[in-house]
Design an enzyme around this catalytic site. Structure first.
Site, short mmCIF file in Angstrom:
data_model
loop_
_atom_site.label_atom_id
_atom_site.label_comp_id
_atom_site.label_asym_id
_atom_site.label_seq_id
_atom_site.Cartn_x
_atom_site.Cartn_y
_atom_site.Cartn_z
CE LYS A 167 -3.22 3.02 0.64
NZ LYS A 167 -4.12 3.39 -0.50
CB CYS B 179 -3.06 9.68 -3.98
SG CYS B 179 -4.46 9.43 -2.85
CG ASN C 285 -9.30 8.93 -3.60
OD1 ASN C 285 -10.04 9.47 -4.42
ND2 ASN C 285 -8.91 7.68 -3.71
N GLY D 165 -12.01 -1.07 -12.23
CA GLY D 165 -12.81 -2.13 -12.82
C GLY D 165 -13.13 -1.91 -14.29
N GLY E 274 -8.87 -2.61 -14.91
CA GLY E 274 -9.89 -3.40 -15.60
C GLY E 274 -9.55 -4.84 -15.86
N GLY F 108 -6.58 -4.93 -9.38
CA GLY F 108 -7.07 -4.16 -8.23
C GLY F 108 -8.48 -4.56 -7.84
CB THR F 109 -11.79 -3.48 -9.11
OG1 THR F 109 -11.52 -2.06 -9.03
CG2 THR F 109 -13.25 -3.74 -8.81
O1 LIG Z 1 -7.35 6.76 -1.51
C1 LIG Z 1 -6.28 6.09 -1.60
O2 LIG Z 1 -5.61 5.65 -0.64
C2 LIG Z 1 -5.85 5.83 -3.02
N1 LIG Z 1 -6.81 5.42 -3.88
C3 LIG Z 1 -6.55 5.26 -5.22
O3 LIG Z 1 -7.45 4.88 -6.00
N2 LIG Z 1 -5.30 5.48 -5.69
C4 LIG Z 1 -4.29 5.89 -4.88
O4 LIG Z 1 -3.16 6.08 -5.36
C5 LIG Z 1 -4.57 6.05 -3.47
CL1 LIG Z 1 -3.27 6.52 -2.42
#
Ligand SMILES: O=C(O)c1[nH]c(=O)[nH]c(=O)c1Cl
Length: 310
Positions: free
Chosen positions: A44, A129, A131, A221, A249, A270-271
């Site tokens: 992470k 990132c 978010n 996704g 995806g 990922g998803t």
């Molecule tokens: O909200 C997150 O932790 C996050 N979420 C994402 O989809 N990509 C990122 O690089 C990160 Cl760091």
């Protein structure tokens, strides 16, 4: 068929591994990925200090993928440095460490620590990132990206990679490729991070589905596959002597095949990993092998980057 790939001094028996952020925050999760059929493990994204992340609910499944606004919850870089120090590098599965400092200074401090530990793991510097409330993605600011990378290579002299956001314009592909090409020790890019700041709406509750940022979050996704493939193909074409890792995806051998056909050296899940669990690696691996068998390809190199145009 041979699914192995050797790159950057590492050998992977299987080109599939986890996308940073999924099943990789704790040592237990990381060990589960390492114990699975995944060909590698990535942590992470870490920050200088541990972070709780954004308020929950911050991840939701959606009809064609996922939305997340986790907010960089992580145990702090020393936790992942310790994991890397104790990691069984002889296991043959390379360990990648994702670094995503809140500031350039944080990134430099963390990178100096990883440099000084002199471990065989590889860094994936997260420039994307989406978010962190109020924080723009570095990857969308070409001057900022160039500045960050210039400072990074002054302290971190080992090969490394960057996690890029999706781009949607040929001028942006060219601009970012030009920035990246000026850093010889930057040996790979991972395309793509989630498609930032989407909005999933539940019409039954007439509400958003995640709490942070009034429901805005990064999409993953099926929603992102064509965008991921475009970014893999464009950066494969525009970058000189660098690898492109595909992400976005992948839920079966079919999308893994597409990513590699578009130029990907290896591919991250990922998803699908979040929803299915670590069993997805063996399933997708076997599906990819079956597709290769059917098409008469023996190795990944037989078709990597050979997407036909019309
Ligand atoms: O909200 C997150 O932790 C996050 N979420 C994402 O989809 N990509 C990122 O690089 C990160 Cl760091």
């Amino acid at each position: 068929v041979d699914l192995s790939v050797s790159w950057l001094g590492v050998n992977m028996e299987n080109p599939l591994y986890n996308a940073s952020g999924v099943m990789c925050r704790s040592r237990e999760e990381l060990d589960a990925v390492a114990a699975s059929a995944a060909g590698a493990v990535v942590t992470k994204s870490c920050t200088l200090s541990p972070r709780e992340g954004n308020p929950e609910p911050r991840y939701a499944r959606a009809p064609h993928g996922s939305i997340n606004s986790m907010g960089l919850p992580n145990a702090g870089y020393e936790y992942y440095l310790d994991y890397a120090k104790n990691y069984d590098h002889a296991s043959g599965k390379p360990l990648f460490v994702s670094v995503s400092g809140m500031t350039l200074e944080e990134n430099l401090t963390m990178l100096k620590a990883f440099r000084d530990a002199d471990l065989p793991c590889l860094v994936e510097l997260n420039l994307s990132c989406p978010n962190l409330p109020g924080k723009a993605q570095i990857g969308y600011d070409f001057a900022a990206s160039s500045h960050v990378l210039s400072e990074v290579v002054k302290v971190y002299d080992k090969p490394f990679g960057v996690k890029l956001p999706p781009y949607f314009d040929p001028v942006h592909f060219a601009e970012m490729a030009s920035v990246l090409n000026s850093f010889p020790s930057l040996k790979y890019v991972t395309c793509i991070n989630s498609v930032g700041n989407g909005l999933v709406i539940d019409i039954d509750s007439e509400s958003v589905v995640i709490k942070p940022k009034a429901g805005l979050g990064g999409l993953g996704g099926d929603y992102v596959l064509p965008t991921a493939l475009a970014n893999v193909r464009e950066f494969s074409r525009l970058l000189d002597g660098k690898h492109v890792i595909g992400c976005g995806g992948i839920k079966s051998g079919r999308e893994a095949f597409m990513h590699i056909l578009a130029g990907a050296t290896a591919v991250q899940v990922g998803t699908c990993l979040y929803e299915e669990g670590a069993g997805c690696f063996a399933r997708i691996r076997d599906e990819l092998a079956a597709i290769m068998e059917e098409k008469g390809y023996r190795t990944l190199a037989d078709f990597r980057g050979k997407l036909l145009t019309m």
